[in-house]
Design an enzyme around this catalytic site. Sequence first.
Site, short mmCIF file in Angstrom:
data_model
loop_
_atom_site.label_atom_id
_atom_site.label_comp_id
_atom_site.label_asym_id
_atom_site.label_seq_id
_atom_site.Cartn_x
_atom_site.Cartn_y
_atom_site.Cartn_z
CD GLU A 95 -2.60 -1.31 2.57
OE1 GLU A 95 -3.81 -1.48 2.61
OE2 GLU A 95 -1.87 -1.35 3.55
CB CYS A 338 -0.10 6.23 11.74
SG CYS A 338 0.79 7.52 10.89
#
Length: 383
Positions: A95, A338
């Site tokens: 990703e 995150c």
Amino acid sequence: MEPRPHLFGLLPEEIAAHLRAAGVEVRDDEARRILAHRLPPRGRRAPSRPVGRRLLAEVAARFDDAALEIVDRAEDPEDRFVKYLFRSPDGALSEAVRIPLEKADSFSVCLSSQVGCAMKCAFCATGRLGLARHLEPWEMVDAFRQVRDEAPGRVTGAVFQGQGEPFHNYDAVIRAARILSHPCGGRVRGDAITISTVGIVPRIRQYAAEGHRYRLIVSMTSAIEGKRASLLPVAAKWSLAELAEALREYAAANPRLTTVAWVLLGGVNDGPEEAEALHRLLGDLRLRINLIDVNDPRPGGYRRSTDAERKGFVNALQVLKAPVVRRYSGGFRRHAACGMLAATRWEGAGGEAEIDALADEAKHMSRPRPSSPPAGGPPGFGD
Ligand code: SF4
């Protein structure tokens, strides 16, 4: 047959050396044009023939030019973070995230360095995947290229903070950073590239000794030995004293503030004892402290610090006389924030209600500032 090196994994002088080793004559400027031709700036058409036909045929025969396939891209409707899911030629999924910067129409790209991760950080979805393999430099460069080329503005930075521990794939990440910052490659300023590490001590030392100009962020998350090792299991391999020594070496080699990241886990690492421990450990360094709210939508997972807990921690950190910044980590609704990257499509990934709740909290945090692109165009363009 020997595997062919990928063009995006080589610097121009290495492209030239590879061709010369095969008996192909190539000038240095031609090698630069070959790379620049394959990595033209966003919105610029590459010249159809950057070098002679015979040399182009040699390049086609001797280098791989496979591209990652974009399997999925999903934009968070609230904050315009875009998560990309890529498939490599061997089927591996990785990703990247397009990050809008403070300045309008300016972006950075968060890149993965591995497929999965071996570090098993307690609060991270990637850590639960385990490590499938390292990414090759060309895969990181191509992810950057493809995200950049689709951006509705200038991409001025890159951050190795996606899936994986960059310093567990050190050589490949440094190579990718060199290509991204090359004037014939990604054309990103070196100091607009950030590498984040959970704290692999020998690699921090190596990085300091090699004198790179990329920015480094070291995840502390706790300055208390046993607690840090329980949150970041790899931390058990080195003592906090060894980590502090490596950071001193880095600080001595680097005039900037030394940035440490702190994933805030409500009720776990946001107490005054942590600030005191950090002060005892690194109080002699000129620090910058990035606070990152945990993104753990699992039922029973880590919760974010309350406002009162966060304020109390920030106050306690004043003893360090260091700037403390609460970093915005966007893309919650697309599992792009995150700690959430797990090579999944966001639909059906679960926890949507929790994601919405977390996203609503994130309105007033600091976003990365834009960086200027390098001056001047690449050789071989505009002429
Ligand atoms: S936080 Fe980073 S180093 Fe830790 S498991 Fe997740 S991807 Fe790996």
